[in-house]
Motif scaffolding. Structure first.
Motif, PDB file in Angstrom:
ATOM      1  N   GLU A   1      13.489 -10.449 -22.581  1.00 35.47           N
ATOM      2  CA  GLU A   1      12.327  -9.557 -22.674  1.00 35.47           C
ATOM      3  C   GLU A   1      12.733  -8.281 -23.406  1.00 35.47           C
ATOM      4  OE1 GLU A   1       9.241  -9.938 -21.617  1.00 35.47           O
ATOM      5  OE2 GLU A   1       9.361 -11.715 -20.328  1.00 35.47           O
ATOM      6  N   TYR A   2      11.807  -7.698 -24.133  1.00 37.80           N
ATOM      7  CA  TYR A   2      12.116  -6.478 -24.873  1.00 37.80           C
ATOM      8  C   TYR A   2      10.998  -5.466 -24.645  1.00 37.80           C
ATOM      9  CZ  TYR A   2       8.948  -8.955 -28.012  1.00 37.80           C
ATOM     10  OH  TYR A   2       7.878  -9.643 -28.512  1.00 37.80           O
ATOM     11  N   THR A   3      11.315  -4.205 -24.897  1.00 35.90           N
ATOM     12  CA  THR A   3      10.310  -3.147 -24.724  1.00 35.90           C
ATOM     13  C   THR A   3       9.538  -2.945 -26.025  1.00 35.90           C
ATOM     14  OG1 THR A   3      11.778  -1.396 -25.494  1.00 35.90           O
ATOM     15  CG2 THR A   3      11.873  -1.963 -23.137  1.00 35.90           C
ATOM     16  N   LYS A   4       8.443  -2.183 -25.938  1.00 36.23           N
ATOM     17  CA  LYS A   4       7.683  -1.947 -27.154  1.00 36.23           C
ATOM     18  C   LYS A   4       8.325  -0.880 -28.032  1.00 36.23           C
ATOM     19  CE  LYS A   4       3.792   0.888 -25.343  1.00 36.23           C
ATOM     20  NZ  LYS A   4       4.437   1.548 -24.242  1.00 36.23           N
ATOM     21  N   GLU A   5       9.319  -0.174 -27.487  1.00 37.49           N
ATOM     22  CA  GLU A   5      10.127   0.698 -28.343  1.00 37.49           C
ATOM     23  C   GLU A   5      11.158  -0.121 -29.126  1.00 37.49           C
ATOM     24  OE1 GLU A   5       9.704   1.395 -24.935  1.00 37.49           O
ATOM     25  OE2 GLU A   5       8.045   2.728 -25.459  1.00 37.49           O
TER      26      GLU A   5
ATOM     27  N   TRP B   1      -5.313  -7.787 -38.750  1.00 39.22           N
ATOM     28  CA  TRP B   1      -3.931  -7.878 -38.259  1.00 39.22           C
ATOM     29  C   TRP B   1      -3.750  -9.133 -37.410  1.00 39.22           C
ATOM     30  CZ3 TRP B   1      -0.266  -5.089 -40.288  1.00 39.22           C
ATOM     31  CH2 TRP B   1      -0.490  -3.776 -40.690  1.00 39.22           C
ATOM     32  N   GLN B   2      -2.582  -9.712 -37.529  1.00 39.32           N
ATOM     33  CA  GLN B   2      -2.181 -10.835 -36.668  1.00 39.32           C
ATOM     34  C   GLN B   2      -0.847 -10.438 -36.030  1.00 39.32           C
ATOM     35  OE1 GLN B   2      -4.012 -13.716 -36.355  1.00 39.32           O
ATOM     36  NE2 GLN B   2      -2.594 -14.298 -34.722  1.00 39.32           N
ATOM     37  N   VAL B   3      -0.754 -10.552 -34.719  1.00 39.11           N
ATOM     38  CA  VAL B   3       0.446 -10.033 -34.052  1.00 39.11           C
ATOM     39  C   VAL B   3       1.584 -11.047 -33.986  1.00 39.11           C
ATOM     40  CG1 VAL B   3      -0.715  -8.292 -32.653  1.00 39.11           C
ATOM     41  CG2 VAL B   3      -0.470 -10.623 -31.772  1.00 39.11           C
ATOM     42  N   LEU B   4       2.788 -10.514 -33.928  1.00 39.82           N
ATOM     43  CA  LEU B   4       3.986 -11.291 -33.603  1.00 39.82           C
ATOM     44  C   LEU B   4       4.272 -11.027 -32.129  1.00 39.82           C
ATOM     45  CD1 LEU B   4       4.151 -11.040 -36.727  1.00 39.82           C
ATOM     46  CD2 LEU B   4       6.626 -10.917 -36.494  1.00 39.82           C
ATOM     47  N   ASP B   5       3.906 -11.971 -31.275  1.00 39.59           N
ATOM     48  CA  ASP B   5       4.073 -11.744 -29.841  1.00 39.59           C
ATOM     49  C   ASP B   5       4.653 -12.960 -29.119  1.00 39.59           C
ATOM     50  OD1 ASP B   5       1.940 -13.448 -30.039  1.00 39.59           O
ATOM     51  OD2 ASP B   5       0.525 -12.178 -28.930  1.00 39.59           O
ATOM     52  N   GLN B   6       5.206 -13.896 -29.886  1.00 37.55           N
ATOM     53  CA  GLN B   6       5.787 -15.087 -29.267  1.00 37.55           C
ATOM     54  C   GLN B   6       7.311 -14.960 -29.295  1.00 37.55           C
ATOM     55  OE1 GLN B   6       3.799 -17.629 -27.915  1.00 37.55           O
ATOM     56  NE2 GLN B   6       2.200 -16.101 -28.315  1.00 37.55           N
ATOM     57  N   ARG B   7       7.903 -14.801 -28.094  1.00 38.58           N
ATOM     58  CA  ARG B   7       9.356 -14.591 -27.993  1.00 38.58           C
ATOM     59  C   ARG B   7      10.042 -15.948 -28.041  1.00 38.58           C
ATOM     60  NH1 ARG B   7      12.461 -14.045 -23.401  1.00 38.58           N
ATOM     61  NH2 ARG B   7      10.564 -14.069 -22.147  1.00 38.58           N
ATOM     62  N   TRP B   8      10.641 -16.237 -29.201  1.00 37.77           N
ATOM     63  CA  TRP B   8      11.284 -17.541 -29.396  1.00 37.77           C
ATOM     64  C   TRP B   8      12.734 -17.523 -28.901  1.00 37.77           C
ATOM     65  CZ3 TRP B   8       9.527 -18.119 -35.211  1.00 37.77           C
ATOM     66  CH2 TRP B   8       8.158 -18.422 -35.241  1.00 37.77           C
TER      67      TRP B   8
ATOM     68  N   GLU C   1      19.323 -10.338 -31.426  1.00 38.69           N
ATOM     69  CA  GLU C   1      18.992 -10.203 -30.012  1.00 38.69           C
ATOM     70  C   GLU C   1      17.671 -10.868 -29.669  1.00 38.69           C
ATOM     71  OE1 GLU C   1      19.344  -5.951 -29.664  1.00 38.69           O
ATOM     72  OE2 GLU C   1      21.385  -6.075 -30.443  1.00 38.69           O
ATOM     73  N   ASN C   2      16.712 -10.764 -30.573  1.00 37.03           N
ATOM     74  CA  ASN C   2      15.422 -11.406 -30.370  1.00 37.03           C
ATOM     75  C   ASN C   2      14.928 -12.053 -31.654  1.00 37.03           C
ATOM     76  OD1 ASN C   2      14.840  -8.930 -28.094  1.00 37.03           O
ATOM     77  ND2 ASN C   2      14.131 -10.991 -27.588  1.00 37.03           N
TER      78      ASN C   2
END
Ligand SMILES: [Ca+2]
Ligand SMILES: [Ca+2]
Ligand SMILES: [Ca+2]
Ligand SMILES: [Ca+2]
Length: 254
Positions: A73-77, A62-69, A224-225
């Motif tokens: 900020e957002y929650t994990k839900e 797995w490779q994560v998508l964790d870069q907020r372009w 939104e994100n």
């Protein structure tokens, strides 16, 4: 020290031209800190159905998508995402796993504001060249909205459907969606509206540029994100659709 063994001469004769032909894998066309993803080869074509029951998926990391372009900020839900890649001679395959609390496709015309619906974006640069790809096919950015079509900008600077390059299916599993996509790979010689574009035959050792992102909209007029897999330095982080130098390296392995 002289070379007396004929076999050593033979080795030299083979190695010297190879060293000249093989491109040094220089990263001068890419930003520092790119992802290095190793995709395993699948023994046969996968069934693109949003069900990851092919054994080869277990072998891929797995490779994560964790870069907020874009966006706050957002929650994990609200959003979480990650992906895997495998390949065959004919296609690359992506498995995306996403948490998204509200799924939205409000722009029913696939060519209108497609990035403002929930969208899986797959950026692919066949030869890992980097460079500008805004209005050319140096690289593709496939925008897959929930209707499974693939949209990118053509060389005429207008959005167009490249849905014939992909097969895309997603399914909901508890609070996540699993999104399976197959992609035909084309070089930068691809011509819009031509009927004789040749797909690339893939083999182990090939390196391509890849970046994956998700546009999350939960009811706003605009997305939104926008969250991606690669770090984007500096201001203006939404520039993957222009600059293939941001893409990570996808290496096809056996
Ligand atoms: Ca499947
Ligand atoms: Ca969301
Ligand atoms: Ca390229
Ligand atoms: Ca959403």
């Amino acid at each position: 020290m002289g070379i007396t063994d004929p076999k050593q001469w033979l080795t030299l004769a083979i190695m010297l031209p190879l060293a000249m032909i093989l491109p040094a894998h220089s990263d001068s066309n890419h930003y520092e800190g790119r992802t290095n993803y190793q995709a395993p080869q699948a023994p046969q074509a996968l069934v693109v159905d949003g069900v990851a029951d092919e054994a080869i998926w277990q072998k891929a990391a797995w490779q994560v998508l964790d870069q907020r372009w874009l966006g706050p900020e957002y929650t994990k839900e609200d959003f979480q995402g990650r992906y895997k890649i495998v390949w065959t001679q004919n296609k690359i395959y992506l498995l995306g796993e996403f948490v998204d609390d509200i799924l939205i496709d409000t722009h029913r015309d696939p060519l209108t504001q497609y990035w403002d619906d929930d969208t899986l974006e797959i950026f692919l640069d066949e030869d890992y060249s980097g460079g500008d790809h805004q209005y050319n096919h140096n690289a593709f950015t496939y925008h897959l909205s929930l209707d499974n079509q693939a949209i990118d900008i053509g060389t005429d600077k207008k959005p167009r459907s490249y849905s014939d390059h992909v097969e895309s299916r997603w399914q909901q599993h508890n609070n996540t969606i699993l999104w399976e996509v197959s992609i035909d790979v084309y070089t930068d010689a691809y011509r819009d509206d031509a009927s004789d574009n040749q797909r690339v035959s893939l083999s182990a050792g090939k390196v391509m540029g890849l970046m994956v992102a998700y546009c999350d909209n939960d009811g706003s007029e605009l997305r939104e994100n926008f969250v991606g897999s690669e770090f984007v330095p500096g201001e203006g982080k939404d520039r993957g659709w222009i600059d293939a130098g941001l893409f990570g390296a996808l290496t096809l392995v056996e």
